[in-house]
Structures are given as C-alpha cells and as structure tokens.
Design an enzyme around this catalytic site. Structure first.
Site, mmCIF file in Angstrom:
data_model
loop_
_atom_site.group_PDB
_atom_site.id
_atom_site.type_symbol
_atom_site.label_atom_id
_atom_site.label_comp_id
_atom_site.label_asym_id
_atom_site.label_seq_id
_atom_site.Cartn_x
_atom_site.Cartn_y
_atom_site.Cartn_z
ATOM 1 N N SER A 42 0.807 -1.227 0.000
ATOM 2 C CA SER A 42 0.000 0.000 0.000
ATOM 3 C C SER A 42 0.833 1.266 0.000
ATOM 4 O O SER A 42 0.379 2.303 -0.469
ATOM 5 C CB SER A 42 -0.909 0.019 1.238
ATOM 6 O OG SER A 42 -0.124 -0.059 2.410
ATOM 7 N N ASN A 108 4.316 -5.597 5.543
ATOM 8 C CA ASN A 108 3.412 -6.702 5.887
ATOM 9 C C ASN A 108 4.140 -8.040 6.034
ATOM 10 O O ASN A 108 3.500 -9.090 6.064
ATOM 11 C CB ASN A 108 2.325 -6.825 4.802
ATOM 12 C CG ASN A 108 1.556 -5.532 4.631
ATOM 13 O OD1 ASN A 108 1.092 -4.951 5.610
ATOM 14 N ND2 ASN A 108 1.449 -5.052 3.397
ATOM 15 N N ASP A 232 -2.834 6.972 9.975
ATOM 16 C CA ASP A 232 -2.045 6.121 10.876
ATOM 17 C C ASP A 232 -0.587 6.503 10.662
ATOM 18 O O ASP A 232 -0.302 7.467 9.955
ATOM 19 C CB ASP A 232 -2.291 4.630 10.570
ATOM 20 C CG ASP A 232 -2.067 4.298 9.092
ATOM 21 O OD1 ASP A 232 -1.174 4.918 8.477
ATOM 22 O OD2 ASP A 232 -2.778 3.449 8.545
ATOM 23 N N HIS A 235 0.710 5.181 6.386
ATOM 24 C CA HIS A 235 0.195 5.588 5.072
ATOM 25 C C HIS A 235 0.214 7.101 4.921
ATOM 26 O O HIS A 235 -0.322 7.816 5.759
ATOM 27 C CB HIS A 235 -1.226 5.044 4.889
ATOM 28 C CG HIS A 235 -1.265 3.551 4.925
ATOM 29 N ND1 HIS A 235 -1.651 2.854 6.042
ATOM 30 C CD2 HIS A 235 -0.930 2.630 3.996
ATOM 31 C CE1 HIS A 235 -1.559 1.542 5.792
ATOM 32 N NE2 HIS A 235 -1.119 1.392 4.551
#
Ligand SMILES: *[C@@H]1O[C@H](CO)[C@@H](O)[C@H](O)[C@H]1NC(C)=O
Ligand SMILES: *[C@@H]1O[C@H](CO)[C@@H](O)[C@H](O)[C@H]1NC(C)=O
Ligand SMILES: *[C@@H]1O[C@H](CO)[C@@H](O)[C@H](O)[C@H]1NC(C)=O
Length: 287
Positions: A42, A108, A232, A235
């Site tokens: 992302s 991730n 957050d 991002h």
C-alpha cells in the site's frame, strides 16, 4: 545471470511464463520503450481517499516517451502473499527484455506465523522454511530474501534489470518533535538479496529508499510530516507520497544504474530540495 536453483523453489510456473507474449493488459503501453514495473504494498500502490502510495508519482520523474511506468503494487501484500497470489508471475508475463522491475516490501512481512495471516514470511535471511496452514491449505513459507531472489531471478531470466528497494519507514516523528529512525531488517534483507543475485554486474541494484525517505522526513520537520500521515503512522497523504517518490528518485540517481541516469532530474537538482544529499555507502553495497 542464470536463474539457478532458486527458481525451482515452488516458482517453476514463473520461469515458463517468461516465454508467453505480453498479455492485452499491457496493450495500452508503448511497445517501443521499456517499462518500469512496480511491485509492492500500500505504501507504493494506487490508493484512494486521504492516502496515496509513492508509485503513483514516479512517472513525473521520467520522460513518458522513454519509459512506461506501471504500478502493480497492491495494498496489504508481502513478499510472500504477492508470490502466493501469482502477482510476481502476472508481472513477469508483461516483462520484455530491457524492462526494469522495482520490488519493495516489508510493511506486511513481519509478525510471525503463530496466527498466520497469510502474509508473514518465515523468519531468517537464508533458505529457512516454515510449515504452516493458511486458508485451510498447508503452505511452506520461505524467507523474505528467498521470495525476492526467486522473483528477481525470473525477471532477470526474462531480460529485465532489477531494483530491490528497502521499505519506507513509518512516521519518523510519531512522537512530536522527536526524530527516530534506524534501518529495519527488511532493508538489510533487500540489500543481501541484491548481492546474492549478483549485484550490479548482474543488473541488480539496491536503493536504500528507507534511508532517503527518513532523510526527507527529517528535513521537512515534525509538524509537516505528522499532518501528512492522516490515518495512521504508515500511510502517507498525496503530498508526502510525492516526497517518498522523490526520495526513491534521489536514491536512484545517487546509485550506478542506467535507470538512475535516465531520470529527468540531476542529483544536484534533487539535492537542492528537502530531499537532501546522497547518503554515502561503501563499495560492499550493490547500488
Ligand atoms: C541452506 O543453506 C545452507 C547454508 O548456506 C546450506 O548449507 C544448505 O545446503 C542449504 N539447504 C538447502 C536445502 O538448500
Ligand atoms: C523531476 O523533474 C520533473 C521535470 O522537471 C519534475 O516534474 C519532477 O517532479 C522531478 N522529480 C523530482 C523527484 O523532483
Ligand atoms: C562498509 O561499511 C560497513 C558498515 O558500516 C562496515 O562494516 C565495513 O567494514 C565497510 N567496508 C569497507 C570496505 O569499508
């Protein structure tokens, strides 16, 4: 650079896919110029709403008559899940000799396998494997460098050159007024994988994107950076995503790759901005 044994580690379909002609999904691209394919999560992907990934800004730094930029990053993915879902294999189908592939994962990839979310890699820098069950299927999970080397070897075999890039850090000012950053293990792993794939001689380059991203966030300062993490600490807003792209471009021009020499931007011009200067690395690092 030969593909070696690493391609046989559950990745055989990718090697055979290299001979398949480009699919229609690539038909909108100029066939006469090389494509830079972006693989990541992302922080690189096309996002919506208040956040954006840096891959969406990279095309501004290349002449569109000389390079296509294709952002194939997908939110929530790790080196493992991008592999298991066949996403490297899908990119490989579109790769033509002379193309470039940028791979940047890490956000991730940690966490461990005790509650397997399908994303965490097997811990380690080498050929360790972990047995797990994910989504009702047993899966042999490999390490982060092994996933990068498998995909990288297949891209090299298809005639592409490779940029292994370290992940962007989270907000380095997450405590107001207090700057904090250090390279994470995925930065080391990406560098290691670049070295083990043969380094610059084999057409494999490392961009310490995390270090350059931290540098620009340090220069922008606490107030600007904090308000550009609207959801957050991971991002970025479009404004900061553009700087994250700039940090990658600076890292590229500070290195030795042909791609770094082909940007619209000189190192001096980039360094005159908040991006800052080249970060010195010694000759042991495949830049
Ligand atoms: C894993 O790596 C170790 C150390 O490099 C090596 O001795 C071993 O043969 C490797 N195992 C496999 C299955 O490739
Ligand atoms: C590189 O130069 C182009 C053309 O001037 C500009 O649009 C782009 O924003 C620059 N990239 C960076 C990272 O500054
Ligand atoms: C390169 O830098 C690393 C890390 O700082 C250091 O351990 C190593 O000795 C250096 N190598 C050379 C050849 O300077």
């Amino acid at each position: 650079m030969k593909t070696g044994t690493s391609v046989t580690l559950g990745f055989a379909t990718m090697a055979t896919a290299a001979v398949v002609p480009a699919l229609s999904s690539a038909s909108s691209l100029s066939a006469t110029v090389p494509t830079v394919h972006l693989c990541g999560d992302s922080t690189m992907a096309s996002m919506s709403g208040a956040i954006q990934g840096w891959g969406q800004y990279l095309h501004y730094s290349f002449d569109p008559s000389k390079y296509n930029i294709v952002n194939s990053a997908v939110a929530g993915r790790s080196a493992r899940s991008y592999t298991r879902e066949g996403r490297f294999a899908a990119v490989l189908k579109d790769v033509q000799p002379g193309d470039w592939v940028v791979i940047e994962f890490g956000h991730n990839d940690g966490g461990g396998l005790s509650k397997d979310n399908g994303r965490s890699d097997c811990f380690g820098a080498g050929n360790e494997t972990c047995a797990t069950t994910y989504d009702g299927k047993s899966e042999t999970v490999l390490t982060y460098p092994t996933y990068l080397k498998q995909a990288g070897a297949a891209f090299l075999a298809a005639g592409a050159k490779l940029i292994l890039s370290s992940p962007t850090p989270d907000d380095v000012w997450s405590e107001a007024g207090k700057y904090s950053w250090g390279p994470d293990r995925f930065s080391y792993y990406a560098m290691l994988a670049a070295q083990e794939l043969g380094g610059t001689k084999a057409g494999v380059y490392f961009v310490p994107h995390g270090a350059y991203a931290a540098q620009v966030m340090k220069n922008l300062g606490s107030d600007v950076v904090r308000k550009n993490y609207p959801q957050d600490h991971t991002h970025t807003s479009p404004f900061l995503a553009d700087y994250m792209s700039g940090a990658f471009v600076l890292g590229l021009t500070c290195g030795t790759s042909e791609l770094g020499k082909s940007t619209l931007n000189s190192t001096a011009a980039l360094s005159a901005t908040a991006l800052g200067n080249c970060i010195s690395y010694n000759s042991t690092v495949p830049l």
